[in-house]
Design a protein around this motif. Structure first.
Motif, PDB file in Angstrom:
ATOM      1  N   ALA A 115       0.830  -1.211   0.000  1.00  0.00           N
ATOM      2  CA  ALA A 115       0.000   0.000   0.000  1.00  0.00           C
ATOM      3  C   ALA A 115       0.864   1.261   0.000  1.00  0.00           C
ATOM      4  CB  ALA A 115      -0.939  -0.002   1.204  1.00  0.00           C
ATOM      5  N   VAL A 116       1.933   1.249   0.784  1.00  0.00           N
ATOM      6  CA  VAL A 116       2.827   2.403   0.861  1.00  0.00           C
ATOM      7  C   VAL A 116       3.535   2.604  -0.485  1.00  0.00           C
ATOM      8  CG1 VAL A 116       4.906   3.317   1.987  1.00  0.00           C
ATOM      9  CG2 VAL A 116       3.167   2.133   3.345  1.00  0.00           C
ATOM     10  N   LEU A 117       4.004   1.511  -1.074  1.00  0.00           N
ATOM     11  CA  LEU A 117       4.676   1.592  -2.373  1.00  0.00           C
ATOM     12  C   LEU A 117       3.728   2.134  -3.440  1.00  0.00           C
ATOM     13  CD1 LEU A 117       6.581  -1.792  -2.255  1.00  0.00           C
ATOM     14  CD2 LEU A 117       7.646   0.454  -2.389  1.00  0.00           C
ATOM     15  N   TYR A 118       2.496   1.633  -3.454  1.00  0.00           N
ATOM     16  CA  TYR A 118       1.528   2.092  -4.452  1.00  0.00           C
ATOM     17  C   TYR A 118       1.235   3.580  -4.281  1.00  0.00           C
ATOM     18  CZ  TYR A 118      -2.818   2.752  -6.967  1.00  0.00           C
ATOM     19  OH  TYR A 118      -3.784   3.237  -7.811  1.00  0.00           O
ATOM     20  N   LYS A 119       1.046   4.021  -3.042  1.00  0.00           N
ATOM     21  CA  LYS A 119       0.770   5.441  -2.786  1.00  0.00           C
ATOM     22  C   LYS A 119       1.947   6.301  -3.249  1.00  0.00           C
ATOM     23  CE  LYS A 119      -0.280   8.773   0.865  1.00  0.00           C
ATOM     24  NZ  LYS A 119       0.614   9.762   0.336  1.00  0.00           N
ATOM     25  N   ASP A 120       3.166   5.859  -2.958  1.00  0.00           N
ATOM     26  CA  ASP A 120       4.348   6.614  -3.392  1.00  0.00           C
ATOM     27  C   ASP A 120       4.429   6.693  -4.919  1.00  0.00           C
ATOM     28  OD1 ASP A 120       5.104   7.109  -0.802  1.00  0.00           O
ATOM     29  OD2 ASP A 120       6.643   5.541  -0.731  1.00  0.00           O
ATOM     30  N   LEU A 121       4.162   5.586  -5.595  1.00  0.00           N
ATOM     31  CA  LEU A 121       4.206   5.585  -7.057  1.00  0.00           C
ATOM     32  C   LEU A 121       3.166   6.537  -7.646  1.00  0.00           C
ATOM     33  CD1 LEU A 121       4.723   1.773  -7.775  1.00  0.00           C
ATOM     34  CD2 LEU A 121       6.385   3.602  -8.131  1.00  0.00           C
ATOM     35  N   VAL A 122       1.969   6.517  -7.075  1.00  0.00           N
ATOM     36  CA  VAL A 122       0.912   7.423  -7.541  1.00  0.00           C
ATOM     37  C   VAL A 122       1.320   8.876  -7.295  1.00  0.00           C
ATOM     38  CG1 VAL A 122      -1.466   8.172  -7.131  1.00  0.00           C
ATOM     39  CG2 VAL A 122      -0.936   5.737  -7.335  1.00  0.00           C
ATOM     40  N   GLY A 127       3.072  14.050  -9.399  1.00  0.00           N
ATOM     41  CA  GLY A 127       3.902  15.217  -9.129  1.00  0.00           C
ATOM     42  C   GLY A 127       3.789  15.717  -7.695  1.00  0.00           C
ATOM     43  N   ARG A 128       3.066  14.997  -6.836  1.00  0.00           N
ATOM     44  CA  ARG A 128       2.963  15.404  -5.431  1.00  0.00           C
ATOM     45  C   ARG A 128       4.273  15.164  -4.688  1.00  0.00           C
ATOM     46  NH1 ARG A 128      -2.376  13.448  -6.426  1.00  0.00           N
ATOM     47  NH2 ARG A 128      -1.809  11.323  -5.847  1.00  0.00           N
ATOM     48  N   LYS A 129       5.012  14.172  -5.135  1.00  0.00           N
ATOM     49  CA  LYS A 129       6.384  13.961  -4.664  1.00  0.00           C
ATOM     50  C   LYS A 129       7.279  14.348  -5.828  1.00  0.00           C
ATOM     51  CE  LYS A 129       6.213  10.470  -1.138  1.00  0.00           C
ATOM     52  NZ  LYS A 129       6.874   9.259  -0.662  1.00  0.00           N
ATOM     53  N   GLU A 130       8.233  15.216  -5.563  1.00  0.00           N
ATOM     54  CA  GLU A 130       9.057  15.739  -6.648  1.00  0.00           C
ATOM     55  C   GLU A 130      10.279  14.870  -6.896  1.00  0.00           C
ATOM     56  OE1 GLU A 130       9.933  19.874  -6.808  1.00  0.00           O
ATOM     57  OE2 GLU A 130       8.081  20.400  -5.777  1.00  0.00           O
ATOM     58  N   ASN A 131      10.299  14.270  -8.073  1.00  0.00           N
ATOM     59  CA  ASN A 131      11.446  13.534  -8.567  1.00  0.00           C
ATOM     60  C   ASN A 131      11.241  13.378 -10.066  1.00  0.00           C
ATOM     61  OD1 ASN A 131      13.206  11.399  -9.451  1.00  0.00           O
ATOM     62  ND2 ASN A 131      13.515  10.879  -7.310  1.00  0.00           N
ATOM     63  N   GLY A 136       9.106  10.899 -14.901  1.00  0.00           N
ATOM     64  CA  GLY A 136       9.318  10.549 -16.303  1.00  0.00           C
ATOM     65  C   GLY A 136       9.134   9.068 -16.583  1.00  0.00           C
ATOM     66  N   LEU A 137       9.536   8.221 -15.634  1.00  0.00           N
ATOM     67  CA  LEU A 137       9.391   6.778 -15.818  1.00  0.00           C
ATOM     68  C   LEU A 137       7.945   6.322 -15.675  1.00  0.00           C
ATOM     69  CD1 LEU A 137      12.511   5.513 -13.869  1.00  0.00           C
ATOM     70  CD2 LEU A 137      12.138   5.339 -16.314  1.00  0.00           C
ATOM     71  N   LEU A 138       7.183   7.022 -14.846  1.00  0.00           N
ATOM     72  CA  LEU A 138       5.833   6.567 -14.520  1.00  0.00           C
ATOM     73  C   LEU A 138       4.731   7.259 -15.305  1.00  0.00           C
ATOM     74  CD1 LEU A 138       6.236   6.423 -10.637  1.00  0.00           C
ATOM     75  CD2 LEU A 138       6.449   4.550 -12.263  1.00  0.00           C
ATOM     76  N   ALA A 150       3.979  -2.211  -7.302  1.00  0.00           N
ATOM     77  CA  ALA A 150       3.898  -2.214  -5.839  1.00  0.00           C
ATOM     78  C   ALA A 150       3.808  -3.643  -5.313  1.00  0.00           C
ATOM     79  CB  ALA A 150       2.701  -1.391  -5.388  1.00  0.00           C
ATOM     80  N   LYS A 151       2.999  -4.473  -5.960  1.00  0.00           N
ATOM     81  CA  LYS A 151       2.839  -5.867  -5.526  1.00  0.00           C
ATOM     82  C   LYS A 151       4.148  -6.634  -5.672  1.00  0.00           C
ATOM     83  CE  LYS A 151      -0.055  -9.905  -6.209  1.00  0.00           C
ATOM     84  NZ  LYS A 151      -1.213 -10.453  -6.901  1.00  0.00           N
TER      85      LYS A 151
END
Length: 165
Positions: A115-122, A127-131, A136-138, A150-151
């Motif tokens: 769940a944490v991984l999925y939220k971070d990826l989203v 663009g809510r997390k800046e990288n 660009g990859l996602l 995430a799974k």
């Protein structure tokens, strides 16, 4: 008028031909052709390997091995081709954030919950997390792809434990 243009063009072309001829035969050899002909007779020993050549080969082999490991050809555990192409170069093939004992650019992923991984990826994709690299990859991936990443990454800890037993 057409005749004047034809005559001027013909005179111009003949002038270029005379100029080229007076400067030497550009494409028929000339001085450059002699230099190339002389280079054929330079003797260079090709069978003798120097110490520097062997060291260079060893360095090249090490670099090639590092690239293979970075791309996901190591002997850890199986990961998807999508993970190898998108994630492994920064986060490591096993998600440890390390490759051959060296810290990579991306953080450690192994051991995180799905769940944490999925939220971070989203968040990275939105663009809510800046990288910029992550975005660009996602950016062209669907929501289902993010869930699959995430799974898969959440399962790394179990795979690592299975290998260690």
């Amino acid at each position: 008028m057409k005749n004047i243009i034809a005559i001027v063009s013909t005179v111009f072309i003949i002038g270029l031909m005379v100029y080229t001829f007076s400067n030497g035969r550009a494409f028929q050899g000339g001085e450059a052709g002699n230099i190339i002909e002389d280079m054929k007779y330079i003797d260079t020993p090709k069978t003798v390997e120097t110490v520097e050549t062997k060291e260079q080969k060893n360095e090249d082999e090490e670099k090639l091995k590092a690239l293979r490991d970075k791309a996901g050809n190591s002997g850890t555990f199986e990961v998807s081709n999508a993970y190898k192409s998108k994630c492994a170069s920064c986060h490591g093939v096993d998600g440890s954030g390390e490759q051959n004992g060296k810290k990579l650019m991306g953080p450690k992923l192994i051991g995180q919950e799905e769940a944490v991984l999925y939220k971070d990826l989203v968040d990275f994709k939105a663009g809510r997390k800046e990288n910029l690299i992550m975005k660009g990859l996602l950016i062209n991936l669907e929501d289902e792809d993010l869930k699959n990443f995430a799974k898969e990454i959440a399962g790394f800890k179990a795979k690592q434990e299975a290998l260690n037993q």
